[in-house]
Each structure stands twice: as structure tokens, then as C-alpha cells.
Design a protein around this motif. Structure first.
Motif, PDB file in Angstrom:
ATOM      1  N   THR A  16      -7.264 -10.251 -29.465  1.00  0.00           N
ATOM      2  CA  THR A  16      -8.354  -9.332 -29.125  1.00  0.00           C
ATOM      3  C   THR A  16      -8.134  -8.683 -27.763  1.00  0.00           C
ATOM      4  N   PHE A  17      -8.813  -7.548 -27.571  1.00  0.00           N
ATOM      5  CA  PHE A  17      -8.894  -6.905 -26.266  1.00  0.00           C
ATOM      6  C   PHE A  17     -10.160  -7.392 -25.575  1.00  0.00           C
ATOM      7  N   LYS A  18     -10.043  -7.676 -24.284  1.00  0.00           N
ATOM      8  CA  LYS A  18     -11.198  -8.077 -23.493  1.00  0.00           C
ATOM      9  C   LYS A  18     -11.262  -7.171 -22.275  1.00  0.00           C
ATOM     10  N   GLU A  19     -12.424  -6.534 -22.064  1.00  0.00           N
ATOM     11  CA  GLU A  19     -12.578  -5.709 -20.873  1.00  0.00           C
ATOM     12  C   GLU A  19     -12.715  -6.620 -19.661  1.00  0.00           C
ATOM     13  N   LEU A  20     -11.960  -6.311 -18.613  1.00  0.00           N
ATOM     14  CA  LEU A  20     -12.005  -7.094 -17.384  1.00  0.00           C
ATOM     15  C   LEU A  20     -12.939  -6.422 -16.390  1.00  0.00           C
ATOM     16  N   THR A  21     -13.592  -7.235 -15.579  1.00  0.00           N
ATOM     17  CA  THR A  21     -14.480  -6.731 -14.546  1.00  0.00           C
ATOM     18  C   THR A  21     -13.652  -6.268 -13.361  1.00  0.00           C
ATOM     19  N   LEU A  22     -13.907  -5.051 -12.924  1.00  0.00           N
ATOM     20  CA  LEU A  22     -13.197  -4.477 -11.787  1.00  0.00           C
ATOM     21  C   LEU A  22     -13.972  -4.739 -10.502  1.00  0.00           C
ATOM     22  N   PRO A  23     -13.310  -4.656  -9.355  1.00  0.00           N
ATOM     23  CA  PRO A  23     -14.037  -4.768  -8.085  1.00  0.00           C
ATOM     24  C   PRO A  23     -15.154  -3.728  -8.026  1.00  0.00           C
ATOM     25  N   ALA A  24     -16.307  -4.125  -7.495  1.00  0.00           N
ATOM     26  CA  ALA A  24     -17.474  -3.238  -7.465  1.00  0.00           C
ATOM     27  C   ALA A  24     -17.216  -1.979  -6.645  1.00  0.00           C
ATOM     28  N   SER A  25     -16.288  -2.042  -5.706  1.00  0.00           N
ATOM     29  CA  SER A  25     -16.040  -0.883  -4.838  1.00  0.00           C
ATOM     30  C   SER A  25     -15.156   0.176  -5.492  1.00  0.00           C
ATOM     31  N   LEU A  26     -14.654  -0.081  -6.697  1.00  0.00           N
ATOM     32  CA  LEU A  26     -13.784   0.890  -7.357  1.00  0.00           C
ATOM     33  C   LEU A  26     -14.536   1.694  -8.399  1.00  0.00           C
ATOM     34  N   ASN A  27     -14.215   2.967  -8.461  1.00  0.00           N
ATOM     35  CA  ASN A  27     -14.734   3.851  -9.491  1.00  0.00           C
ATOM     36  C   ASN A  27     -13.678   3.927 -10.599  1.00  0.00           C
ATOM     37  N   GLY A  28     -13.450   2.819 -11.277  1.00  0.00           N
ATOM     38  CA  GLY A  28     -12.403   2.740 -12.283  1.00  0.00           C
ATOM     39  C   GLY A  28     -11.046   2.533 -11.627  1.00  0.00           C
ATOM     40  N   ILE A  29     -10.017   2.487 -12.437  1.00  0.00           N
ATOM     41  CA  ILE A  29      -8.678   2.251 -11.899  1.00  0.00           C
ATOM     42  C   ILE A  29      -7.739   3.373 -12.310  1.00  0.00           C
ATOM     43  N   HIS A  30      -6.640   3.454 -11.596  1.00  0.00           N
ATOM     44  CA  HIS A  30      -5.622   4.440 -11.921  1.00  0.00           C
ATOM     45  C   HIS A  30      -4.437   3.767 -12.595  1.00  0.00           C
ATOM     46  N   GLU A  31      -3.917   2.690 -12.007  1.00  0.00           N
ATOM     47  CA  GLU A  31      -2.743   2.004 -12.547  1.00  0.00           C
ATOM     48  C   GLU A  31      -2.965   0.499 -12.559  1.00  0.00           C
ATOM     49  N   VAL A  32      -2.220  -0.184 -13.435  1.00  0.00           N
ATOM     50  CA  VAL A  32      -2.200  -1.641 -13.472  1.00  0.00           C
ATOM     51  C   VAL A  32      -0.742  -2.081 -13.497  1.00  0.00           C
ATOM     52  N   PHE A  33      -0.443  -3.139 -12.747  1.00  0.00           N
ATOM     53  CA  PHE A  33       0.904  -3.687 -12.665  1.00  0.00           C
ATOM     54  C   PHE A  33       0.827  -5.209 -12.758  1.00  0.00           C
ATOM     55  N   THR A  34       1.868  -5.837 -13.276  1.00  0.00           N
ATOM     56  CA  THR A  34       1.986  -7.298 -13.253  1.00  0.00           C
ATOM     57  C   THR A  34       3.137  -7.676 -12.334  1.00  0.00           C
ATOM     58  N   HIS A  35       3.121  -8.916 -11.876  1.00  0.00           N
ATOM     59  CA  HIS A  35       4.193  -9.407 -11.015  1.00  0.00           C
ATOM     60  C   HIS A  35       5.392  -9.760 -11.893  1.00  0.00           C
ATOM     61  N   PRO A  36       6.608  -9.329 -11.524  1.00  0.00           N
ATOM     62  CA  PRO A  36       7.775  -9.520 -12.397  1.00  0.00           C
ATOM     63  C   PRO A  36       8.185 -10.975 -12.610  1.00  0.00           C
ATOM     64  N   ALA A  37       7.811 -11.871 -11.698  1.00  0.00           N
ATOM     65  CA  ALA A  37       8.213 -13.268 -11.849  1.00  0.00           C
ATOM     66  C   ALA A  37       7.132 -14.117 -12.497  1.00  0.00           C
ATOM     67  N   ASP A  38       6.007 -13.513 -12.836  1.00  0.00           N
ATOM     68  CA  ASP A  38       4.886 -14.254 -13.405  1.00  0.00           C
ATOM     69  C   ASP A  38       4.962 -14.208 -14.922  1.00  0.00           C
ATOM     70  N   ASN A  39       5.446 -15.274 -15.518  1.00  0.00           N
ATOM     71  CA  ASN A  39       5.603 -15.333 -16.974  1.00  0.00           C
ATOM     72  C   ASN A  39       4.272 -15.384 -17.716  1.00  0.00           C
ATOM     73  N   ASN A  40       3.212 -15.817 -17.043  1.00  0.00           N
ATOM     74  CA  ASN A  40       1.905 -15.933 -17.695  1.00  0.00           C
ATOM     75  C   ASN A  40       1.075 -14.663 -17.599  1.00  0.00           C
ATOM     76  N   GLY A  41       1.492 -13.719 -16.787  1.00  0.00           N
ATOM     77  CA  GLY A  41       0.721 -12.487 -16.629  1.00  0.00           C
ATOM     78  C   GLY A  41      -0.556 -12.670 -15.836  1.00  0.00           C
ATOM     79  N   ASP A  42      -0.615 -13.698 -14.988  1.00  0.00           N
ATOM     80  CA  ASP A  42      -1.821 -13.964 -14.205  1.00  0.00           C
ATOM     81  C   ASP A  42      -1.940 -13.082 -12.972  1.00  0.00           C
ATOM     82  N   THR A  43      -0.803 -12.685 -12.387  1.00  0.00           N
ATOM     83  CA  THR A  43      -0.825 -11.909 -11.152  1.00  0.00           C
ATOM     84  C   THR A  43      -0.817 -10.423 -11.474  1.00  0.00           C
ATOM     85  N   LEU A  44      -1.910  -9.755 -11.101  1.00  0.00           N
ATOM     86  CA  LEU A  44      -2.099  -8.339 -11.390  1.00  0.00           C
ATOM     87  C   LEU A  44      -2.312  -7.559 -10.107  1.00  0.00           C
TER      88      LEU A  44
END
Length: 168
Positions: A95-123
Motif C-alpha cells: 500500500t501507499f501511505k501518505e507521510l506527514t510533512l514538517p508543518a513549516s513546509l508548503n509541500g515538498i519538491h524532491e525526496v531522496f534516500t541515503h545510498p547506504a541505508d538498505n531499509n530506506g529509513d533515512t530520507l
């Protein structure tokens, strides 16, 4: 219907195992073999995502593991590529789950993951501050549950890419 011809590539992401490309509502996963339409192409509207049919994938980031899961997408629900009030979703293979963004942001432009993080936890996400209209960079170590502002205090240009050391 798998009509790729009417969509341009809006984002690409790399891991040690795959290249993923976003083409409108489609996400295509490619390794060294042929593309299998049943296992390598995700149509975000046929995955019970709850996303609007006008949604466009603007940015994609994937985990550095053999399953390429989870992966994250920034969606513009108005179907435009140049909007800035995008929402962030995590896809875990079911499933897709919408994530909560920081309150100070008006949406996001880009998303990146850390290349050494196999679990995808670091964004990492980039976006525009609602109060100052300045550009912000946030980092999460827990798949987007909590965010820390790591912006340079006087950022006046928009961040379009992130480079980071895989050793931290």
C-alpha cells in the motif's frame, strides 16, 4: 492500460540493484534484464493507492536493497510537474501511505534516500517554507515519522539534488 508514450520521465532514482523512472502515473523498475509488465511496472492508480487520477509522480527515491522497497514518491495531485504543494507517500510493496510533512513546509519538491541505508529509513526532502518562502532541507532517520531541519540558514536558491557521504 500501459500507455507510456504519452508520458515523459519526470524523475529517476538509482540503487545498487535498480534504476526506477517515474512516467506520469507509472513507476518503472529496471535491472539488467527485460522489463516485466507484471512485476516491474507500478501504476499508482491500480494499487488501491487512494491517489487522484490526475496525480503525477514528480520525485522518486528507493531503498538500496534487492526488493527496492520501500520507495517514496512526491505526488502533485493537480497533474502538473511544476507545482510545489506535493505530498509524500511511502510504498511498502502493498500500500501507499501518505507521510506527514514538517508543518513549516508548503509541500515538498524532491525526496531522496541515503545510498547506504538498505531499509530506506533515512530520507531527505526539500521544500519551500510557508513563513519565509525560503528553501528548506529536512532529514528523517525514521522513514518520515520525524523531521529535522538541516537547511543552510540563508538558502536563497532551490535545492534540486543532494549529495551525501555513505559513511554517516
Amino acid at each position: 492500460e500501459w500507455n507510456f508514450a504519452s508520458h515523459h520521465v519526470s524523475s529517476m532514482a538509482l540503487s545498487d540493484y535498480y534504476v526506477m523512472a517515474a512516467l506520469g502515473p507509472f513507476i518503472v523498475k529496471k535491472d539488467s534484464g527485460n522489463i516485466n509488465l507484471l512485476t516491474d511496472v507500478y501504476n499508482i492508480f491500480s494499487l488501491d493507492s487512494g491517489l487522484l487520477s490526475t496525480s503525477t509522480v514528480h520525485s522518486i527515491a528507493l531503498s538500496n536493497n534487492i526488493l527496492a522497497l520501500p520507495f517514496y514518491i512526491a505526488i502533485d495531485e493537480n497533474g502538473t510537474i511544476n507545482g510545489y504543494n506535493r505530498k509524500l507517500y511511502k510504498y511498502n510493496g502493498i500500500t501507499f501511505k501518505e507521510l506527514t510533512l514538517p508543518a513549516s513546509l508548503n509541500g515538498i519538491h524532491e525526496v531522496f534516500t541515503h545510498p547506504a541505508d538498505n531499509n530506506g529509513d533515512t530520507l531527505f526532502i526539500t521544500g519551500i517554507d510557508v513563513n519565509t518562502s525560503g528553501y528548506k532541507i529536512y532529514r528523517s532517520f525514521d522513514s518520515g515519522a520525524n523531521w529535522t531541519d538541516i537547511s543552510y540558514s540563508s538558502a536563497s536558491t532551490f535545492l534540486s539534488d543532494v549529495d551525501y557521504s555513505p559513511n554517516w
